[in-house]
Write an enzyme that holds these catalytic residues in place. Sequence first.
Site, short mmCIF file in Angstrom:
data_model
loop_
_atom_site.label_atom_id
_atom_site.label_comp_id
_atom_site.label_asym_id
_atom_site.label_seq_id
_atom_site.Cartn_x
_atom_site.Cartn_y
_atom_site.Cartn_z
N HIS A 150 0.83 -1.21 0.00
CA HIS A 150 0.00 0.00 0.00
C HIS A 150 0.87 1.26 0.00
O HIS A 150 0.64 2.19 -0.79
CB HIS A 150 -0.91 -0.02 1.24
N GLU A 151 1.86 1.30 0.88
CA GLU A 151 2.70 2.49 0.97
C GLU A 151 3.56 2.67 -0.28
O GLU A 151 3.74 3.79 -0.77
CB GLU A 151 3.58 2.42 2.22
N HIS A 154 1.54 4.30 -3.03
CA HIS A 154 1.45 5.76 -2.96
C HIS A 154 2.60 6.41 -3.73
O HIS A 154 2.40 7.37 -4.48
CB HIS A 154 1.51 6.22 -1.50
N GLU A 211 -6.03 6.72 -1.10
CA GLU A 211 -5.88 5.59 -0.19
C GLU A 211 -6.50 4.33 -0.80
O GLU A 211 -5.93 3.23 -0.72
CB GLU A 211 -6.54 5.90 1.15
#
Length: 302
Positions: A150-151, A154, A211
């Site tokens: 997920h990070e 980004h 997100e």
Amino acid sequence: MKPPYLKSLLAACLSLTMGVAVPVLAQDNAPHEGVSVGSMSIMRKFAPTGALETQAAAQYAQTLQQAQQQRALGPDDHPQVIRLRGIAKKLIPFALPWNERAKDWKWEVNLLGSKQINAYCMPGGKIAFYSGILDILKLTDDEVAIVMGHEIAHALREHGAERAGKAAVANFGVKLAEIFAAAKGYDPSIAGSVAGGVANVSMLKFSRDDETEADVVGLEIAARAGYDPRAGVALWQKMGMVNKNAPPQWLSTHPAGKTRIDEIRRHFPEVMPLYARAKSLPLDRIPAYQTNVKGIAPISYP
């Protein structure tokens, strides 16, 4: 989950928005199979990518230096550091197709001693995990991979630059509202306050969209690397157990836990076959995912 590195870029971005018409979409670097999240926003073009990565690297180095001074930086031989870097080593090759710049990033993974439930990946591949997210949530390797994916997503989707560009456009819109109000004989400060409030709510929505996109892209990266996408459901169930006083979804930069879980489940048909392939097993032979916390039931597919 956000790294604190965007503020100093907003002023520079504002000067780039004057008189610029904003197209909706930019080039899409996503792989051909798996999830589909559309093209990256052209708004990221309002922040110079190279400068953003350079500034992120400088702040990351400063963060590590401060942590070292406070004896809060995990040493290279720390079991959790070894674990995090091992997971990153498996994820990164599957992250590269999402952004052509990523192959040139100087990837780093470090552990910061803190009770915060947080992790981030700065532009340029600078990853940090706080010990709190590992210890308090008791993350399994699959769940660590979901957070890390997920990070990383980004950074790959350049959400930092996108948010800076959107903030600049929002600020420009507030100024236009004040000028228009003054020309019509109204109090420009009132008009500016109203426009600013609308812009703030809009920016929260933009962040929630980022997100969600990072969740989806991260799921695919983790699945291709052999980590169970269903761990994303368990992760957010755990998060709900320790984050019961979260603000309403519409006032938060993060989607509500149930919304997030529903979205993750919606993409199982796209990512579970990738996971099965990575594990060299037929999809119907994949056992249910069982996390390590009581009260969370096994998660099966379909």
